[in-house]
Design a protein around this motif. Structure first.
Motif, PDB file in Angstrom:
ATOM      1  N   LEU A  18       0.827  -1.198   0.000  1.00 55.53           N
ATOM      2  CA  LEU A  18       0.000   0.000   0.000  1.00 55.53           C
ATOM      3  C   LEU A  18       0.859   1.244   0.000  1.00 55.53           C
ATOM      4  N   LEU A  19       1.945   1.194   0.768  1.00 54.36           N
ATOM      5  CA  LEU A  19       2.852   2.330   0.824  1.00 54.36           C
ATOM      6  C   LEU A  19       3.498   2.574  -0.525  1.00 54.36           C
ATOM      7  N   LEU A  20       3.952   1.488  -1.165  1.00 53.49           N
ATOM      8  CA  LEU A  20       4.598   1.614  -2.462  1.00 53.49           C
ATOM      9  C   LEU A  20       3.653   2.149  -3.507  1.00 53.49           C
ATOM     10  N   SER A  21       2.422   1.653  -3.489  1.00 48.99           N
ATOM     11  CA  SER A  21       1.454   2.133  -4.477  1.00 48.99           C
ATOM     12  C   SER A  21       1.114   3.594  -4.221  1.00 48.99           C
ATOM     13  N   GLY A  22       1.070   3.988  -2.955  1.00 48.77           N
ATOM     14  CA  GLY A  22       0.810   5.384  -2.623  1.00 48.77           C
ATOM     15  C   GLY A  22       1.925   6.283  -3.100  1.00 48.77           C
ATOM     16  N   CYS A  23       3.177   5.840  -2.930  1.00 48.56           N
ATOM     17  CA  CYS A  23       4.311   6.628  -3.399  1.00 48.56           C
ATOM     18  C   CYS A  23       4.288   6.756  -4.911  1.00 48.56           C
ATOM     19  N   ALA A  24       3.883   5.692  -5.583  1.00 49.43           N
ATOM     20  CA  ALA A  24       3.844   5.729  -7.049  1.00 49.43           C
ATOM     21  C   ALA A  24       2.842   6.751  -7.535  1.00 49.43           C
ATOM     22  N   ASN A  25       1.762   6.935  -6.800  1.00 49.03           N
ATOM     23  CA  ASN A  25       0.719   7.856  -7.235  1.00 49.03           C
ATOM     24  C   ASN A  25       1.009   9.296  -6.854  1.00 49.03           C
ATOM     25  N   THR A  26       1.607   9.510  -5.703  1.00 45.60           N
ATOM     26  CA  THR A  26       1.771  10.871  -5.218  1.00 45.60           C
ATOM     27  C   THR A  26       3.104  11.488  -5.600  1.00 45.60           C
ATOM     28  N   GLY A  27       4.135  10.650  -5.801  1.00 46.91           N
ATOM     29  CA  GLY A  27       5.450  11.188  -6.134  1.00 46.91           C
ATOM     30  C   GLY A  27       6.176  11.655  -4.892  1.00 46.91           C
ATOM     31  N   SER A  28       7.434  12.021  -5.062  1.00 42.49           N
ATOM     32  CA  SER A  28       8.244  12.429  -3.925  1.00 42.49           C
ATOM     33  C   SER A  28       7.975  13.875  -3.550  1.00 42.49           C
ATOM     34  N   THR A  29       7.982  14.138  -2.261  1.00 42.78           N
ATOM     35  CA  THR A  29       7.801  15.516  -1.789  1.00 42.78           C
ATOM     36  C   THR A  29       9.141  16.189  -1.555  1.00 42.78           C
ATOM     37  N   LEU A  30      10.234  15.449  -1.844  1.00 43.05           N
ATOM     38  CA  LEU A  30      11.555  15.993  -1.603  1.00 43.05           C
ATOM     39  C   LEU A  30      12.072  16.765  -2.811  1.00 43.05           C
ATOM     40  N   LEU A  31      11.364  16.679  -3.940  1.00 42.18           N
ATOM     41  CA  LEU A  31      11.809  17.344  -5.143  1.00 42.18           C
ATOM     42  C   LEU A  31      11.424  18.820  -5.128  1.00 42.18           C
ATOM     43  N   ASP A  33       9.725  22.362  -5.738  1.00 49.71           N
ATOM     44  CA  ASP A  33       8.313  22.730  -5.797  1.00 49.71           C
ATOM     45  C   ASP A  33       7.978  23.481  -7.087  1.00 49.71           C
ATOM     46  N   THR A  34       8.956  23.719  -7.933  1.00 48.76           N
ATOM     47  CA  THR A  34       8.708  24.423  -9.185  1.00 48.76           C
ATOM     48  C   THR A  34       7.754  23.611 -10.063  1.00 48.76           C
ATOM     49  N   LYS A  35       6.722  24.261 -10.545  1.00 48.41           N
ATOM     50  CA  LYS A  35       5.734  23.590 -11.376  1.00 48.41           C
ATOM     51  C   LYS A  35       6.192  23.556 -12.829  1.00 48.41           C
ATOM     52  N   PRO A  36       5.871  22.488 -13.562  1.00 52.99           N
ATOM     53  CA  PRO A  36       6.239  22.446 -14.977  1.00 52.99           C
ATOM     54  C   PRO A  36       5.442  23.462 -15.783  1.00 52.99           C
ATOM     55  N   ASP A  37       5.909  23.746 -16.967  1.00 53.03           N
ATOM     56  CA  ASP A  37       5.231  24.664 -17.875  1.00 53.03           C
ATOM     57  C   ASP A  37       3.769  24.225 -18.033  1.00 53.03           C
ATOM     58  N   ALA A  38       2.865  25.185 -17.954  1.00 47.50           N
ATOM     59  CA  ALA A  38       1.435  24.876 -18.002  1.00 47.50           C
ATOM     60  C   ALA A  38       1.031  24.184 -19.297  1.00 47.50           C
ATOM     61  N   ARG A  39       1.771  24.412 -20.368  1.00 46.71           N
ATOM     62  CA  ARG A  39       1.447  23.772 -21.641  1.00 46.71           C
ATOM     63  C   ARG A  39       1.616  22.253 -21.582  1.00 46.71           C
ATOM     64  N   LEU A  40       2.431  21.789 -20.625  1.00 43.19           N
ATOM     65  CA  LEU A  40       2.666  20.348 -20.494  1.00 43.19           C
ATOM     66  C   LEU A  40       1.579  19.658 -19.681  1.00 43.19           C
ATOM     67  N   THR A  41       0.807  20.421 -18.945  1.00 37.90           N
ATOM     68  CA  THR A  41      -0.152  19.806 -18.015  1.00 37.90           C
ATOM     69  C   THR A  41      -1.599  20.235 -18.212  1.00 37.90           C
ATOM     70  N   SER A 171      15.709  25.601 -12.791  1.00 35.46           N
ATOM     71  CA  SER A 171      14.730  24.895 -11.975  1.00 35.46           C
ATOM     72  C   SER A 171      13.454  24.636 -12.774  1.00 35.46           C
ATOM     73  N   GLN A 172      13.052  25.625 -13.561  1.00 34.46           N
ATOM     74  CA  GLN A 172      11.872  25.488 -14.414  1.00 34.46           C
ATOM     75  C   GLN A 172      12.090  24.405 -15.472  1.00 34.46           C
ATOM     76  N   ILE A 173      13.261  24.415 -16.070  1.00 33.57           N
ATOM     77  CA  ILE A 173      13.576  23.409 -17.097  1.00 33.57           C
ATOM     78  C   ILE A 173      13.627  22.019 -16.489  1.00 33.57           C
ATOM     79  N   ASP A 174      14.190  21.913 -15.282  1.00 27.49           N
ATOM     80  CA  ASP A 174      14.230  20.622 -14.600  1.00 27.49           C
ATOM     81  C   ASP A 174      12.816  20.082 -14.352  1.00 27.49           C
ATOM     82  N   ALA A 175      11.916  20.979 -13.954  1.00 23.20           N
ATOM     83  CA  ALA A 175      10.526  20.580 -13.725  1.00 23.20           C
ATOM     84  C   ALA A 175       9.865  20.144 -15.029  1.00 23.20           C
TER      85      ALA A 175
END
Length: 246
Positions: A18-31, A33-41, A171-175
């Motif tokens: 359950l923990l692993l599946s939760g991590c797969a869905n939510t992603g890491s919080t350690l990365l 906080d810069t959001k990717p370009d809005a055109r990608l999402t 940072s933006q490009i990394d996101a």
């Protein structure tokens, strides 16, 4: 004693999966906080591929965790159960255990080969459009990010260089790269699922064989589109890796 251990190990396995599946869905919080370009999402296709990637990783993680924990459970070693589940879960997500998920859903929902082929035709066509739409957005972002990286590379050693601004741009490009890699991974899982499902079909009539051949060709074309997009994204990643602000 043995019964008690097996009960505890089973609880551990359930908790870990359950923990692993939760991590797969939510992603890491350690990365970042810069959001990717809005055109990608912003498009529906991007939401689909993001969700597909998370789902595929979750299914693979749970399956891999179960397999990895079996050895520890059989050996009667709680530590090996935990380690096996963790390692197996990570491998399951990476290896794409979920590629059979599409085939299983076809078998469940459609009784005949003809019906399954018809359903696959609709799905492949829809995802081909999704990939084309996502590719258009990604290529625009990639082109602009290439230009930004080139500018930073040329100016970073000059006097008066805006290091803080460059760091923000990077940072933006990394996101952006992270988001693109996630979506492309989901695309690859999707076309791999189609390939597995197509190879599993037992066409008997001339019409079924012709339809199967057509769908196989269409999925090959979809795969080529994804590979081309992945190559462009990898080119951006390589250029980004070559830049350091010191």
């Amino acid at each position: 004693m043995v019964i008690k251990f097996k009960h505890s190990a089973t609880c551990l396995l359930v908790s870990l999966t359950l923990l692993l599946s939760g991590c797969a869905n939510t992603g890491s919080t350690l990365l970042s906080d810069t959001k990717p370009d809005a055109r990608l999402t912003s498009g529906e296709q991007s939401k689909f591929f993001t969700a597909s990637g998370a789902q595929g990783c979750a299914v693979g993680a749970v399956a891999g965790a179960g397999i990895g924990a079996l050895a520890g459970l059989a050996a009667g070693n709680t530590k090996k159960v935990v380690a096996g589940a963790a390692i197996g879960g990570a491998a399951g997500c990476a290896a794409g255990f979920a590629t059979n998920y599409y085939l299983d859903s076809l078998k469940k929902n459609y009784a005949t080969t003809a019906d399954r082929l018809q359903a696959m035709g609709k799905d492949i066509n829809k995802d081909t459009v999704n990939v084309e739409t996502a590719s258009t957005a990604m290529k625009k972002v990639i082109s602009e990010n290439h230009a930004t990286l080139t500018k930073i590379s040329l100016q970073k050693d000059k006097a008066g260089f805006d290091k803080a601004g460059a760091a923000k741009d990077l940072s933006q490009i990394d996101a952006n790269i992270k988001e693109m890699k996630s979506q492309i991974k989901a695309m690859n899982e999707t076309k791999a699922g189609y390939k597995v499902a197509l190879q599993a079909q037992k066409a008997t009539t001339a019409a079924e064989k012709a339809k199967l051949a057509t769908l196989t060709k269409e999925n090959d074309q979809l795969s080529a589109q994804i590979s081309a997009l992945e190559s462009e994204a990898n080119g951006l990643y390589s250029q980004r890796q070559a830049i350091s602000l010191g």
